[in-house]
Enzyme design. Structure first.
Site, PDB file in Angstrom:
ATOM      1  N   ASN A 573       0.835  -1.201   0.000  1.00  0.00           N
ATOM      2  CA  ASN A 573       0.000   0.000   0.000  1.00  0.00           C
ATOM      3  C   ASN A 573       0.872   1.253   0.000  1.00  0.00           C
ATOM      4  O   ASN A 573       2.055   1.201  -0.319  1.00  0.00           O
ATOM      5  CB  ASN A 573      -0.912  -0.007   1.227  1.00  0.00           C
ATOM      6  N   CYS A 575       2.089   2.856   2.416  1.00  0.00           N
ATOM      7  CA  CYS A 575       3.136   2.894   3.439  1.00  0.00           C
ATOM      8  C   CYS A 575       3.835   1.554   3.621  1.00  0.00           C
ATOM      9  O   CYS A 575       4.547   1.366   4.601  1.00  0.00           O
ATOM     10  CB  CYS A 575       2.552   3.363   4.770  1.00  0.00           C
ATOM     11  N   GLU A 577       3.019  -1.485   4.484  1.00  0.00           N
ATOM     12  CA  GLU A 577       2.783  -2.453   5.551  1.00  0.00           C
ATOM     13  C   GLU A 577       1.649  -3.429   5.243  1.00  0.00           C
ATOM     14  O   GLU A 577       1.487  -4.423   5.943  1.00  0.00           O
ATOM     15  CB  GLU A 577       2.511  -1.744   6.892  1.00  0.00           C
TER      16      GLU A 577
END
Length: 965
Positions: A573, A575, A577
């Site tokens: 995604n 970020c 994670e």
């Protein structure tokens, strides 16, 4: 010519005829006199260099020059006829000394200034009131009333209650001294807050005092809006005011079309009685200001939501489908308001509202046809509108030169469409609450990978650049194996090798090699051969130069995925994670929240019972999000209802280490990362299995790793086998996993995925703790976000320095001079320098080792920033190959230091106006970094400098990752 006369000449020249006046502390005005600046600066030089310093040409010239700089700075900042505060002038003097490199003199000036302040501070505010003309306050309706000093005294006393290092008289004196006749009521409130903020750098407790003073402003605003008449209340009044206010607040929100009308059907009296007003006092200033600016509901920019009403509203929204709605809402409220757990930003924004889009992250796969491409871009816009962070898998889109059958033409590749996606993210900025944000992923074998690497460059064809879009490489193991063997790498267009997109591990290698053989036989039209090492070198070089694309690893994400039976993880995604399956027909959705480690810490470690209770409730909250969620696309609703993934993470890791007296760069820190994540993992899986027993397993449970008794810790063996042992994994455990494994086989799992560690960029501010798993990157800095700029001092360090008699104004000055880093401050004992080492002092291999220990327990991934003080090609090569070899699934930003850090001036009186520790890449690259030992083979890249950076890496103090949390 005397110093005074030269200073006056410099002032006249710099001021260009400016007619400045100075507001004295008694409220009177006097003409600005530059000679007073030269006298003060001269005294500072005399204090450092002796009584003969004033006679030297060097000092005389410096005093003249510095005086001119100060006057020029004061006159260029606005109206030449304006009035100046004494503190404003002093700030500019200190700033000029620092910028001139006269740090010892600046320190002397700081001490001189502090002594003068103490000498003239009245012992009681009444003395100041007597010497100051009567001040009237202009109300909202235009009427005037005398400044109510006694109420100010009550509010300030409440703000200082329990804060033994906060002097309420100091705040009150500063506030009264800033007031003028005709001042507006809201300006008085602002003056209170600013007075407290100005002392934060020297005493972190003033952050809580400033927060409580801001709270008084919020109470006036919210109570007045809800009750329809001016209302003011002290903190002591709120025990009775909150229960009276809360039902009216719900009615006001519903009437305004902001709150879900179903909230009115709750037993509001029962809920009101559960509110704990005293928890309003737990906010540090940054947290409450962030809440006020961006989270509290408003009508025409007038807030009507108080902090505890905010938490209760969020809790009610997540309890809407519970049988005992009130009981669960109170349970959820307890978790949120105590800061033991915090839901992600979209949940906080929208829970209980008429558009409850509560999910954090959305992952999509873009189809290889015009309709599919623009449908994907449309979905980006719809998902971003309500605060979602986006990750797009663009690998299926054919590369440059590929045949377009419909027109018998050739494709321009994926880049032109990425440009459109970039501009869409800019246009849809989540209603002004925060930036729209998207990350594009591309597999390393794609024909357009080299153009993809250049997307963030500041040079080249602007039509093929995406300056606002994040990018990430989706790297298969085979590529890195070819890099280490110095082999060739073949680039393909996905329309001719369609199954590579869905294959991973040994199956990918087998198919890839068959396509290479087919290309050699002339059976593939579009392909290109490159040296794998050259492409890897370019990937690292561009990462250094622009901060993108990030390095993420396809195979561990898939080999350890619980959902291998129902699809493929094609990207992460925004970020890095989230690792969930996507298809053209299913948009992966994840609902995030984070456990606050420091809230569960005792003197000996984590409170296991409290942590279990928190995790069990948090997983229930996250699961509820799926059912009450407002879905903006059918693809996202379909995927979320079928697989029900959630992402429970953590924050406050650095705070926990400080409290336990464990340096980040130590085996003890790695062990704590391991044990804390093991506990969270155990209880999260247990909680999801409990929910499955109560509500049923998710619909695609059968065939998953869960259904086979393979937990995240067990999936390490799958990765080890796929890499034929060429991986460094620790599989030690301390809890009773056999019992839990049997429970999962018996009761099932409610959620396909349960854990993911997000950046927590904003929610950690609300809770007043360190971000996610991040090390501290400075011990004194100014943090910037969409709410403004805020002074942040490490309270653990301050308390330690106080205990050893080392915390004074000189130490503050030294911290600013050394950018919040203790290494070169000799007064600080060695054990404190080790404990409070900042991110750029820590060998990044420690970050990777800690992350590896966490990753073994996590069914998704973690948002892992890597810090390097002095990157080089060799160092980066070793760093990222270590990340791969230690079994990490993803990495996030590469952060490096710039040459210019904290502005060398006082923060007092100018809080919110200074530059912070910058995270832009250094312009010059030293030849070496702190040792990162290669784990198997020496670097395959030499130590040649990587070149000049062309773009800025994500700013530490203004992270774009706020789209996640």
């Amino acid at each position: 010519m005397t110093i005074a006369s030269t200073s006056r000449s410099a002032a006249d020249e710099a001021g260009h005829g400016a007619q400045l006046t100075v507001v004295r502390r008694d409220g009177s005005n006097t003409p600005f006199d530059a000679t007073k600046i030269s006298v003060a600066v001269t005294k500072a030089f005399l204090a450092v260099e002796g009584n003969d310093a004033g006679a030297t040409h060097r000092v005389r010239d410096l005093v003249t020059d510095l005086t001119g700089r100060v006057v020029e700075a004061l006159t260029r900042r606005g109206d030449a006829h304006r009035s100046l505060q004494v503190e404003d002038i002093q700030d500019q003097v200190e700033l000029a000394l620092m910028r001139a490199g006269e740090h010892q003199v600046a320190r002397a000036y700081v001490l001189y200034r502090e002594e003068r302040t103490k000498a003239r501070t009245p012992s009681d505010a009444a003395e100041l009131v007597e010497t100051k003309p009567v001040v009237s306050v202009r109300q909202a309706d235009g009427t005037r009333a005398p400044l109510d000093v006694e109420r100010l005294r009550v509010i300030v006393a409440e703000a200082a209650a329990g804060l033994d290092s906060v002097d309420p008289e100091q705040i009150l004196n500063e506030t009264i001294g800033s007031c003028y006749d005709g001042i507006a009521q809201h300006e008085v409130e602002l003056a209170l807050v600013m007075a407290a903020r100005s002392y934060v750098e020297t005493e972190p407790q003033y952050s809580y005092a400033a927060s409580r003073l801001l709270l008084d402003q919020i109470r006036r605003e919210a109570l007045g809006r809800v009750h329809g008449e001016p209302r003011q209340a002290s903190q002591a009044d709120m025990a009775t005011a909150y229960p009276e206010y809360f039902p009216r607040y719900i009615s006001t929100g519903i009437e305004a079309g902001l709150l879900d009308p179903e909230l009115a059907t709750f037993d509001l009296d029962r809920l009101s009685a559960a509110i704990k007003p005293e928890r309003d006092l737990d906010f540090a200033f940054l947290g409450l200001q962030t809440l006020y600016d961006r989270y509290l509901l408003h009508i025409d920019k007038t807030r009507f939501e108080l902090p505890q009403a905010f938490f209760l509203r969020v809790a009610m929204g997540m309890a809407l489908r519970e049988e005992d709605r009130e009981g669960r809402a109170i349970q959820f409220y307890e978790l949120l308001s105590s800061f033991r757990f915090m839901s992600s930003t979209p949940t906080l924004f929208n829970s209980g509202t008429t558009r409850p889009q509560l999910s954090s992250c959305f992952l999509t796969t873009v189809a290889d046809d015009l309709s599919g491409i623009f449908n994907g871009i449309r979905n980006n816009a719809m998902l971003a509108k309500y605060s979602g962070g986006l990750g797009n898998d663009w690998t299926p889109v054919r590369g440059i030169g590929a045949k377009i059958r419909g027109t018998n033409g050739e494709s321009q590749g994926v880049v032109p469409f990425l440009k459109i996606a970039n501009d869409t993210a800019v246009a849809v900025n989540q209603g002004g609450k925060r930036k729209g944000a998207v990350c594009a992923y591309l597999e390393t074998w794609h024909m357009d990978i080299e153009e993809f690497l250049d997307l963030r460059k500041n040079t080249g064809d602007e039509r093929r650049r995406t300056h606002d879009m994040n990018t990430a490489n989706w790297v298969p193991d085979l590529f890195l194996q070819r890099v280490e063997a110095d082999g060739q790498w073949t680039l393909f267009s996905p329309d001719e090798v369609p199954d590579l997109h869905d294959l991973f591990g040994p199956a990918f290698q087998e198919a890839y090699e068959k396509y290479e053989a087919a290309a050699d036989r002339g059976e593939i039209r579009v392909f290109r051969r490159v040296r794998a090492l050259d492409l890897w070198r370019r990937m690292l070089t561009v990462l250094f130069e622009t901060g993108h694309p990030w390095i993420t690893f396809k195979d561990p994400c898939n080999l350890r995925s619980p959902q291998q039976h129902s699809g493929v993880v094609h990207s992460s995604n925004l970020c890095t994670e989230i690792t969930l399956n996507t298809t053209v027909d299913e948009t992966a959705v994840c609902n995030l929240g984070s456990v606050n480690l420091i809230a569960h810490l005792t003197e000996t470690g984590l409170d296991a019972d409290l942590l279990r209770d928190t995790v069990k409730t948090a997983v229930r909250m996250l699961d509820n999000v799926i059912d009450v969620n407002f879905y903006t696309t059918p693809e996202s609703e379909r995927a979320n209802q079928r697989h029900r993934p959630v992402g429970l993470g953590l924050m406050g890791f650095a705070d926990a280490l400080f409290s336990l007296r464990i340096p980040y760069s130590s085996e003890a820190a790695i062990a704590f990362a391991d044990s804390s994540m093991e506990a969270i993992s155990y209880h999260a899986i247990e909680a999801s299995s409990d929910l499955a027993a109560e509500r049923g397993s998710y619909s695609t449970y059968e065939g998953s790793l869960w259904s086979k008794g393979i937990l995240p810790i067990d999936s390490l063996e799958i990765l080890r086998e796929a890499r034929k042992g060429d991986v460094i994994l620790d599989d030690a455990k301390s809890l009773d996993w056999d019992t839990l494994r049997a429970k999962v086989l018996r009761d099932g799992m409610r959620n396909s995925n349960v854990m993911a560690i997000a950046p927590t960029a904003t929610i950690s501010n609300i809770c007043g703790v360190s971000q996610s798993i991040e090390p501290a990157y400075s011990n004194l800095f100014v943090k910037s976000n969409m709410s403004g700029e805020f002074t942040v001092a490490n309270p653990y360090l301050v308390n330690d320095l106080k205990a050893r008699g080392l915390w004074d104004q000189v130490m503050v000055s030294d911290l600013k001079y050394h950018d919040g880093i203790l290494t070169n401050i000799d007064r600080v004992p060695a054990d404190l320098r080790e404990l409070y080492a900042t991110a750029f002092e820590i060998d990044p291999l420690w970050l990777i080792k800690s992350a590896s220990r966490r990753q073994k327990w996590i069914d998704q991934a973690q948002s892992l920033n890597l810090y390097m003080a002095s990157p080089s090609g060799k160092a980066l090569d070793e760093l990222y190959r270590n990340a791969w070899r230690y079994g990490l699934k993803t990495t996030y930003y590469l952060r490096s230091q710039s040459k210019t850090h904290v502005e060398k001036s006082t923060l007092q009186g100018t809080d919110g106006k200074l530059n912070a520790v910058s995270a832009t890449i250094a312009a010059a690259v030293p030849a070496a970094v702190p040792a990162v030992v290669p784990v198997t083979a020496p670097s395959v890249i030499d130590d040649t400098p990587l070149g000049e950076p062309t773009g800025a890496i994500c700013s530490l103090e203004d992270p774009d990752c706020e789209a996640c949390q």
